[in-house]
Design a protein around this motif. Structure first.
Motif, short mmCIF file in Angstrom:
data_model
loop_
_atom_site.label_atom_id
_atom_site.label_comp_id
_atom_site.label_asym_id
_atom_site.label_seq_id
_atom_site.Cartn_x
_atom_site.Cartn_y
_atom_site.Cartn_z
N ARG A 100 -3.79 4.14 12.80
CA ARG A 100 -5.12 4.31 13.39
C ARG A 100 -5.56 5.77 13.31
NH1 ARG A 100 -3.17 1.10 17.77
NH2 ARG A 100 -3.35 2.89 19.17
N ASP A 101 -4.62 6.69 13.56
CA ASP A 101 -4.94 8.11 13.47
C ASP A 101 -5.42 8.48 12.08
OD1 ASP A 101 -4.13 8.32 16.08
OD2 ASP A 101 -2.23 9.34 15.66
N LEU A 102 -4.85 7.83 11.06
CA LEU A 102 -5.22 8.10 9.68
C LEU A 102 -6.41 7.27 9.22
CD1 LEU A 102 -1.61 8.27 8.19
CD2 LEU A 102 -3.14 10.20 8.58
N GLU A 103 -6.99 6.52 10.16
CA GLU A 103 -8.21 5.73 9.94
C GLU A 103 -8.06 4.66 8.87
OE1 GLU A 103 -11.36 8.54 9.31
OE2 GLU A 103 -11.33 9.24 11.39
N PHE A 104 -6.88 4.02 8.84
CA PHE A 104 -6.72 2.84 8.00
C PHE A 104 -7.33 1.64 8.73
CE2 PHE A 104 -3.28 5.35 6.05
CZ PHE A 104 -3.47 5.06 4.71
N SER A 105 -8.31 1.03 8.14
CA SER A 105 -8.90 -0.17 8.74
C SER A 105 -7.99 -1.36 8.44
CB SER A 105 -10.28 -0.44 8.15
OG SER A 105 -10.18 -0.82 6.78
N PRO A 106 -8.09 -2.44 9.21
CA PRO A 106 -7.29 -3.64 8.90
C PRO A 106 -7.50 -4.14 7.48
CG PRO A 106 -8.27 -3.83 11.09
CD PRO A 106 -8.86 -2.60 10.45
N GLU A 107 -8.74 -4.06 7.02
CA GLU A 107 -9.04 -4.53 5.66
C GLU A 107 -8.37 -3.63 4.61
OE1 GLU A 107 -11.75 -5.94 8.60
OE2 GLU A 107 -11.33 -3.86 8.02
N GLU A 108 -8.43 -2.32 4.82
CA GLU A 108 -7.81 -1.39 3.87
C GLU A 108 -6.29 -1.56 3.87
OE1 GLU A 108 -7.99 3.35 2.66
OE2 GLU A 108 -8.28 2.76 4.76
N LEU A 109 -5.71 -1.73 5.06
CA LEU A 109 -4.27 -1.94 5.15
C LEU A 109 -3.85 -3.18 4.38
CD1 LEU A 109 -3.37 -1.16 8.89
CD2 LEU A 109 -2.44 -0.03 6.86
N ALA A 110 -4.58 -4.27 4.59
CA ALA A 110 -4.24 -5.53 3.92
C ALA A 110 -4.36 -5.38 2.40
CB ALA A 110 -5.14 -6.64 4.42
N HIS A 111 -5.43 -4.71 1.96
CA HIS A 111 -5.66 -4.57 0.52
C HIS A 111 -4.61 -3.67 -0.13
CE1 HIS A 111 -7.66 -4.00 -3.30
NE2 HIS A 111 -7.71 -2.69 -3.09
N LEU A 112 -4.35 -2.51 0.46
CA LEU A 112 -3.41 -1.56 -0.15
C LEU A 112 -1.97 -2.06 -0.07
CD1 LEU A 112 -4.79 1.90 1.07
CD2 LEU A 112 -5.06 0.83 -1.18
N SER A 113 -1.64 -2.76 1.00
CA SER A 113 -0.26 -3.21 1.17
C SER A 113 0.18 -4.13 0.04
CB SER A 113 -0.09 -3.92 2.52
OG SER A 113 -0.25 -3.02 3.59
N THR A 114 -0.74 -4.93 -0.46
CA THR A 114 -0.38 -5.85 -1.55
C THR A 114 -0.04 -5.10 -2.83
OG1 THR A 114 -2.70 -6.08 -2.24
CG2 THR A 114 -1.86 -7.67 -0.62
N GLN A 115 -0.40 -3.83 -2.91
CA GLN A 115 -0.14 -3.03 -4.12
C GLN A 115 1.16 -2.23 -4.03
OE1 GLN A 115 -3.69 -0.80 -5.43
NE2 GLN A 115 -4.89 -2.01 -3.97
N ILE A 116 1.85 -2.32 -2.88
CA ILE A 116 3.09 -1.56 -2.71
C ILE A 116 4.23 -2.29 -3.40
CG2 ILE A 116 4.76 -0.66 -1.05
CD1 ILE A 116 2.52 -0.42 0.97
N PRO A 117 4.90 -1.66 -4.37
CA PRO A 117 6.04 -2.33 -5.02
C PRO A 117 7.21 -2.44 -4.04
CG PRO A 117 5.81 -0.07 -5.80
CD PRO A 117 4.62 -0.34 -4.95
N LEU A 172 -0.06 5.65 2.47
CA LEU A 172 0.38 4.48 3.22
C LEU A 172 1.83 4.15 2.90
CD1 LEU A 172 -0.21 2.08 5.09
CD2 LEU A 172 -1.03 0.83 3.08
N GLN A 173 2.21 4.20 1.62
CA GLN A 173 3.59 3.91 1.23
C GLN A 173 4.57 4.81 1.97
OE1 GLN A 173 3.16 2.38 -3.42
NE2 GLN A 173 3.77 4.46 -2.99
N ASP A 174 4.29 6.10 1.98
CA ASP A 174 5.22 7.05 2.60
C ASP A 174 5.27 6.88 4.11
OD1 ASP A 174 5.72 8.01 0.12
OD2 ASP A 174 5.05 10.07 0.48
N VAL A 175 4.14 6.56 4.74
CA VAL A 175 4.13 6.36 6.19
C VAL A 175 4.95 5.13 6.56
CG1 VAL A 175 2.68 5.70 8.14
CG2 VAL A 175 1.97 7.57 6.66
N LEU A 176 4.73 4.02 5.86
CA LEU A 176 5.47 2.79 6.16
C LEU A 176 6.96 2.98 5.91
CD1 LEU A 176 3.17 -0.06 4.76
CD2 LEU A 176 3.24 0.92 7.06
N PHE A 177 7.31 3.65 4.81
CA PHE A 177 8.71 3.91 4.51
C PHE A 177 9.32 4.84 5.56
CE2 PHE A 177 12.38 5.80 2.56
CZ PHE A 177 12.92 4.80 1.77
#
Length: 492
Positions: free
Chosen positions: A343-360, A404-409
């Protein structure tokens, strides 16, 4: 007014021994959860939710709002429950005036408050802590109660802030329960709501360091402890849909959420110890891990502590006559890191869902991140460090995907996995199965990353895709649902 510690314990034991009318084979139980943003009720019939309702607070630290939410949620229920239990925030304390029927609040210190003690009280606290170190009993945590947000620290501040000499310290849950039962409510709380106040469930008393800090007489101002599931009384208020409802001690919000998430995996067990290592990790605003363990583990320097839970509230068909050795510890800790950084990085739910599918699934991070919230300071678990800050710098990333990849990891590797490693180092088991609750559990790509990291640690040479299951907890199995399960199992 106050019975005195010895008489009170006797009173509670007699109450626990009072026979209740045997419930019918199928009955409705209620669970109430008083969280940080609002309250929720869950009605269950046996183990299935049949009704729920939520209300929001304007001020989470206002006791009047808790009681207003209590009345709102328990009015106009579709069917009256026969048993009830509540969940509340851990280590939220009040100083109250016991001479008033509804325990008028004199001062409040919520779970995230860190009182600033004047020099004389700070010296008293430090002396008690030093003596506690000298007199420490092996396996008993004497440090957590004296942390900045520790229960003993809060109790010392609350008692010194009121001019009512007879004031008592009530946890949030006990205060709310008193407003349900009034005069029949004993001055008690469940073991786990008292853990950070310095209560030792194995000794059935507060640790000596807390007694030394608050003074010999001051400990009489603290509730006695009793197991989760203890029968407290029956509501006899005539003008309420809860009239005739039996009330049982619940637990903290995180423990009730654990019981709720665990419920689908623990039915009809003959040996609770077989589920040692079963873990529930919440990926909400913050990350919290709780793991069933035969051993009690703690390390205040790394934010690790353990709660004790009776087997009969953990397991659907476990006999109440079972020996106490079947009870299990719930070991774990709660980090400041979690989904708030998104939330601090202003990832919207839609952006999270879209970008997450691209994470290998076999992604490699570009930075070693510790994703604490932006513009904040301090960490609790897997290391306790009041000055620790995030090292996330979004300006260093060319794309939102790589950020997003680095934050989740970073959360998966440096917070969650590190927590499991530390628990294991201290004597808890390795995870045997991990259930995930909270908003982060909905991210399938994150689950894959977490599973890969955890299984690589547990068995680096294994070729199995996922020898240890990492999965989403059943839906609707939240803290209110867990509290309702406690009521159902206790009454049954």
């Amino acid at each position: 007014m106050y019975l005195g510690y010895g008489l009170l314990v006797t009173s509670i034991l007699l109450t626990m021994a009072t026979p209740l009318t045997a419930p019918s084979k199928s009955f409705v139980s209620a669970g109430l959860d008083f969280g940080s943003s609002g309250a929720r009720i869950s009605l269950i019939r046996d183990s299935d939710e049949i009704y729920s309702r939520s209300v929001k607070y304007d001020d989470y630290a206002d006791p009047a709002e808790w009681i207003s939410a209590l009345h709102t949620l328990t009015s106009e229920l579709p069917t009256p429950p026969v048993a009830l239990s509540i969940s509340s925030t851990s280590n939220s304390l009040l100083a109250v005036d016991p001479s008033t029927p509804t325990l008028s609040p004199l001062a409040v210190s919520m779970y995230d408050d860190a009182p600033v003690l004047p020099s004389d009280l700070l010296q008293r606290q430090q002396e008690a802590l030093q003596k506690g170190e000298l007199d420490a009993v092996e396996g008993v945590d004497y440090q957590t109660p004296f942390a900045k947000t520790g229960g003993a620290t809060k109790a010392l501040a609350l008692l010194s802030s009121t001019s009512v000499p007879a004031s008592l310290i009530y946890p949030q849950s006990s205060y709310i329960l008193h407003n349900l039962l009034l005069s029949s409510m004993p001055f008690t709380a469940d073991w786990n709501n008292l853990m950070k106040l310095g209560y030792d469930p194995t000794a059935h008393d507060y640790i000596d360091a807390v007694k030394n800090c608050l003074g010999t007489d001051a400990t009489q101002k603290l509730p006695s402890g009793a197991p989760t599931g203890t029968y407290l009384g029956t509501i006899d208020t005539p003008d309420t849909s809860l009239k005739g409802c039996a009330v049982y001690l619940g637990s903290t919000d995180s423990i009730c959420a654990f019981i709720g998430a665990l419920s689908a995996s623990t039915q009809s067990l003959s040996d609770p110890s077989s589920l040692e290592g079963l873990t529930v990790t919440s990926l909400g605003t913050t990350l919290a891990t709780k793991m069933l363990s035969k051993r009690r583990v703690y390390d205040a320097s790394r934010g690790v502590y353990s709660h004790l839970l009776p087997a009969n509230v953990l397991f659907e068909s476990f006999s109440c006559s079972a020996p106490s050795t079947a009870n299990l510890w719930l070991a774990g800790g709660a980090s400041q890191a979690g989904c708030r950084i998104l939330r601090d990085l202003e990832f919207s739910p839609e952006e999270l869902a879209h970008l997450s599918t691209q994470i290998p699934p076999d992604m490699t991070p570009t930075n070693d991140l510790y994703p604490l919230p932006l513009n904040s300071k301090g960490e609790r678990f897997p290391i306790a460090n009041d000055s620790k800050q995030t090292n996330v710098d979004p300006s260093k990333y060319e794309t939102r995907l790589s950020l997003l990849q680095d934050v989740l990891f970073g959360i998966a590797n440096n917070v969650e996995l590190e927590g499991y490693k530390i628990l294991n180092e201290l004597g808890a088991p390795t995870p045997s199965r991990i259930l995930t609750s909270g908003g982060g559990s909905n991210n399938d790509q994150w689950t894959v990353i977490r599973s890969r990291l955890i299984n690589s640690w547990l068995d680096p040479d294994s070729d199995a895709d996922s020898p240890i299951s990492v999965s989403k907890a059943p839906p609707s199995r939240d803290a209110a649902f867990g509290a309702a399960l406690i009521a159902h199992r206790s009454h049954n």
